[in-house]
Design an enzyme around this catalytic site. Structure first.
Site, PDB file in Angstrom:
ATOM      1  N   LEU A  34     -33.714 -40.510  31.018  1.00 28.34           N
ATOM      2  CA  LEU A  34     -33.446 -39.293  30.251  1.00 28.34           C
ATOM      3  C   LEU A  34     -34.106 -38.079  30.880  1.00 28.34           C
ATOM      4  O   LEU A  34     -33.617 -36.958  30.767  1.00 28.34           O
ATOM      5  CB  LEU A  34     -33.990 -39.439  28.827  1.00 28.34           C
ATOM      6  N   GLY A  35     -35.237 -38.291  31.498  1.00 31.89           N
ATOM      7  CA  GLY A  35     -35.945 -37.155  32.084  1.00 31.89           C
ATOM      8  C   GLY A  35     -37.174 -37.613  32.810  1.00 31.89           C
ATOM      9  O   GLY A  35     -37.544 -38.781  32.761  1.00 31.89           O
ATOM     10  N   GLY A  62     -44.653 -39.076  34.118  1.00 38.94           N
ATOM     11  CA  GLY A  62     -43.879 -40.295  34.191  1.00 38.94           C
ATOM     12  C   GLY A  62     -42.419 -40.056  33.852  1.00 38.94           C
ATOM     13  O   GLY A  62     -41.948 -38.923  33.873  1.00 38.94           O
ATOM     14  N   ASP A 115     -49.584 -27.101  24.414  1.00 31.99           N
ATOM     15  CA  ASP A 115     -48.462 -26.891  25.328  1.00 31.99           C
ATOM     16  C   ASP A 115     -47.153 -26.725  24.559  1.00 31.99           C
ATOM     17  O   ASP A 115     -46.189 -27.437  24.805  1.00 31.99           O
ATOM     18  CB  ASP A 115     -48.385 -28.036  26.337  1.00 31.99           C
TER      19      ASP A 115
END
Ligand SMILES: *[C@@H]1O[C@H](CO)[C@@H](O)[C@H](O)[C@H]1NC(C)=O
Ligand SMILES: *[C@@H]1O[C@H](CO)[C@@H](O)[C@H](O)[C@H]1NC(C)=O
Ligand SMILES: *[C@@H]1O[C@H](CO)[C@@H](O)[C@H](O)[C@H]1NC(C)=O
Ligand SMILES: *[C@@H]1O[C@H](CO)[C@@H](O)[C@H](O)[C@H]1NC(C)=O
Ligand SMILES: *[C@@H]1O[C@H](CO)[C@@H](O)[C@H](O)[C@H]1NC(C)=O
Ligand SMILES: *[C@@H]1O[C@H](CO)[C@@H](O)[C@H](O)[C@H]1NC(C)=O
Ligand SMILES: *[C@@H]1O[C@H](CO)[C@@H](O)[C@H](O)[C@H]1NC(C)=O
Ligand SMILES: *[C@@H]1O[C@H](CO)[C@@H](O)[C@H](O)[C@H]1NC(C)=O
Ligand SMILES: *[C@@H]1O[C@H](CO)[C@@H](O)[C@H](O)[C@H]1NC(C)=O
Length: 647
Positions: free
Chosen positions: A331-332, A337, A453
């Site tokens: 997915l990404g 990771g 973040d």
């Protein structure tokens, strides 16, 4: 029984491990700690810090030099450098100039000779003196934090980091001015220095400053002392080290030391054999153990003991769920990771496989799973489970069918679909969802959590386009551990989303989170990126500045994303944009708390008033008069400026 045996063996092997490396941690310095240090004549411990050069009341601080080294030497290499030790050290330094500029500087030194060279005051920084400068006999390597430009040392400026080998002349110099740091400004600077046997790397407040190939064994004896040196001249400053942590791998005693082999190697070998036996026993018993809560030693115990914790998966299950981490299911990918889509019990899940390169410590992994895993909120991405097996660290989350928010607001023509244009109602609900999540993190759960973040790519959307805040904590712990590998400011957050004071206070606060939320709000309404990310000064080129201009001209709603085609209530858009600007106030004291933000979004309160012109950034930030302080900001983490000076 199995678990207690394992725990016992872990402790035993840890104790042995400690014998074989130099490791210490001073979270602060107490008078009694001087027994572990070699302090030169004038250096001493006071006010929780090492005062490398003294500041005795009334006495002159001019022309002093000092050293503070750890008493036990560190073995740096063996023989001809065939085996070289590695080490990491982190310390907090605080230097407050007494003259303008301050002088002269402080250095982290690695040296074969623990005594302070005579006449090493002034430009010599306690590293070398007139006679030993440039001579291999000096046997010292230093990372200097130089606060005065000395012409004969060819310094770049009066605020730089340099790498010095047997000399006051730096082989490499980097000015800290362009990173927004002022070494002699009296603020804490957290310095990380790592040596991997080949390169020396320096970070200041998590930002990579310098990385240089360096063969320490060419310049230093086998056994070295580590610590600090500093000096003053006609120009003076207070040179303090407030905390210090060191961890070095010992490479052993060079063959001649049989005693070492007998006392260390033999027990370790014995322990290893026992551990292997214990593991074999435990693994055999594992399947029946699985449904029993508790009972296991170490990591699993700690996670399971925190009762609400998410499920523990077996690696086998997750391999099956993701088609053996098939690239098809990817997915990404991020610095930490890769995320895979998986199916578990007929439910879609997202599996994050923490990169082995990311060195995420097991302790952080435990903290991650137990804190984040225990949070439960409709606007947070839910952690379903975890797996730690064969050095694989895996996290299992709910699957978010619509992906991340950034894809929708930074709309890409090429992948555009009808659905990818968010309506005003959807945008407002997303902003409200994020505010809900953040308010919960700041005020609603047992321990306050700072996200650090917040940005569009960390907001996930469920099938109904509800916002779910994700990726917290994990990103943070990994970034901290990743400092030797990532060279960007990403570490303290993401450029464009970071409050201007971040560089000065060098840590996250409730207010820096609110700032990032403000930027996010503006992006979502305006469909615009937060700022040119390659710009040095992302503050002045930010969306905040851009929008404040619209506000000044009294046409703030003109900034709304044109893709909404004007289909929105002007009053609502205006209210949300003003709220966003208030969150991005350059003075953190004037930012609203998340509680107030929520009240405004729910229509229970008016947005805070903001000045017509964007106020400029001034530090230290002055608190407003008492009546104006948002009282729901209690427990705010802004430190009063006086505490920052380290004295
Ligand atoms: C420093 O001194 C304090 C107070 O005596 C002591 O508790 C602490 O363990 C010492 N730290 C180290 C690293 O020796
Ligand atoms: C410090 O050293 C400088 C240069 O060597 C000298 O001019 C000055 O007088 C000294 N100051 C004191 C207080 O000794
Ligand atoms: C180190 O290298 C030199 C020449 O390169 C050699 O003569 C000497 O024996 C070596 N010493 C050790 C301890 O390996
Ligand atoms: C130093 O830190 C790096 C990265 O955080 C880590 O890989 C390495 O093992 C550490 N070395 C020591 C000696 O602690
Ligand atoms: C260590 O430094 C001191 C002071 O500069 C000097 O007197 C001494 O001779 C040096 N020792 C060695 C072994 O080089
Ligand atoms: C110190 O030694 C270096 C050579 O390592 C030389 O370039 C520099 O000019 C010397 N500095 C002074 C002040 O003598
Ligand atoms: C750093 O701060 C000190 C003390 O506030 C000031 O005198 C000095 O000019 C500053 N230096 C830089 C490079 O900003
Ligand atoms: C050392 O740094 C250089 C460049 O900074 C880099 O190319 C090299 O891979 C690094 N080596 C190690 C062992 O990290
Ligand atoms: C230091 O100050 C003294 C007296 O104030 C002066 O004579 C001397 O030149 C100064 N030295 C330097 C290196 O600035």
């Amino acid at each position: 029984m199995c678990s207690s045996l394992l725990a016992y063996l872990l402790i035993l092997s840890q104790a042995l491990f400690q014998v074989s490396c130099l490791k210490f941690n001073f979270p602060n310095f107490q008078k009694e700690n001087d027994t572990h240090l070699i302090l030169s004549k004038d250096a001493y411990i006071a006010l929780g810090a090492i005062q490398v050069t003294p500041d005795v009341n009334g006495a002159s601080m001019e022309n002093l030099s000092g050293r503070a080294l750890y008493k036990t030497p560190f073995r740096l290499y063996k023989g001809n450098g065939s085996t070289v030790a590695t080490f990491n050290t982190t310390f907090v330094l605080n230097i407050l100039s007494q003259t303008s500029p301050g002088g002269e500087g402080l250095a982290f030194i690695i040296t074969g000779n623990s005594s302070l060279p005579e006449n090493s005051q002034g430009k010599w920084l306690g590293i070398v003196n007139e006679n030993s400068n440039g001579s291999a006999q000096a046997r010292v390597v230093a990372v200097e934090f130089d606060t005065r430009k000395s012409d004969d040392a060819e310094d770049v400026d009066d605020n730089h980091v340099g790498l010095n080998i047997n000399s006051i002349h730096s082989t490499k110099e980097v000015s800290l001015t362009r990173y927004g740091f002022n070494i002699s400004g009296g603020v804490d600077l957290r310095v990380f220095i790592g040596y991997d046997g080949k390169n020396l790397t320096v970070f200041v407040n998590e930002i990579l400053i310098l990385s240089q190939p360096l063969d320490l064994f060419n310049h230093l004896p086998e056994e070295v002392y580590v610590g600090f040196s500093a000096s003053t001249s006609n120009y003076t400053e207070l040179n303090c080290v407030k905390s210090w942590q060191f961890s070095g791998i010992d490479i052993g005693g060079g063959g001649r030391n049989w005693k070492w082999i007998i006392t260390i190697v033999v027990p370790i070998a014995a322990v290893t054999v026992l551990v292997v036996i214990a593991i074999v026993l435990c693994v055999r018993r594992a399947p029946e153990d699985e449904d029993l809560e508790g009972g296991r030693g170490n990591i699993e115990d700690q996670i399971i003991r925190s009762n609400l914790a998410p499920k523990k998966f077996r690696l086998k299950e997750l391999k099956q769920a993701t088609g053996n981490f098939s690239p098809k299911n990817k997915l990404g990918k991020g610095g930490f990771g890769t995320v895979y889509k998986g199916t578990w019990k007929n439910k879609d899940v997202a599996v994050k496989r923490v990169s082995k390169k990311s060195h995420q410590g097991k302790q952080e992994f435990i903290a991650e799973v137990t804190t984040i895993g225990n949070l439960n909120h409709k606007n947070l991405v839910k952690l379903i489970g975890w797996c730690y097996e064969r050095r694989e660290l895996l996290l299992v989350y709910e699957f978010m069918p619509k992906g991340s928010l950034d894809k929708y607001i930074f709309y890409d023509e090429k992948v555009a679909m009808e659905e990818s244009i968010l309506s005003w109602e959807q945008r407002r609900s997303i902003i409200q969802g994020c505010a809900n999540a953040l308010e919960y993190l700041h005020n609603g759960c047992q321990k306050r959590v700072l996200h650090r973040d917040i940005k569009a790519s960390n907001i996930m959307l469920d099938s109904d386009f509800n916002a779910r805040l994700g990726d917290f904590g994990l990103a943070r712990t990994i970034q901290e551990k990743e400092k030797t590998h990532h060279s960007t400011v990403e570490i303290a957050g993401t450029p464009g989303y970071m409050a201007p004071e971040t560089f000065l206070i060098s840590r996250a606060t409730v207010e820096t989170d609110v700032y990032s939320f403000g930027v996010l709000t503006l992006e979502v309404v305006c469909g615009r990126k937060p700022g040119n990310q390659s710009e040095q000064n992302n503050y002045n080129n930010s969306i905040v500045n851009w929008l404040w201009e619209f506000y000044r001209k009294g046409r703030i709603t003109d900034a709304a994303d044109p893709k909404m085609d004007g289909k929105f209530e002007e009053k609502e858009v205006e209210c949300v944009l003003i709220l966003g600007l208030a969150c991005c106030h350059p003075n953190p004291h004037y930012r609203p708390s998340m509680k107030t933000v929520l009240q405004v979004l729910l229509g229970e309160a008016e947005p805070p008033q903001i000045p017509q012109e964007r106020p400029s950034f001034v530090w230290p930030a002055m608190p407003p008069s008492f009546s104006k302080i948002d009282d729901s900001l209690t427990g705010s983490q802004l430190t009063p400026f006086t505490e920052l000076t380290g004295r």
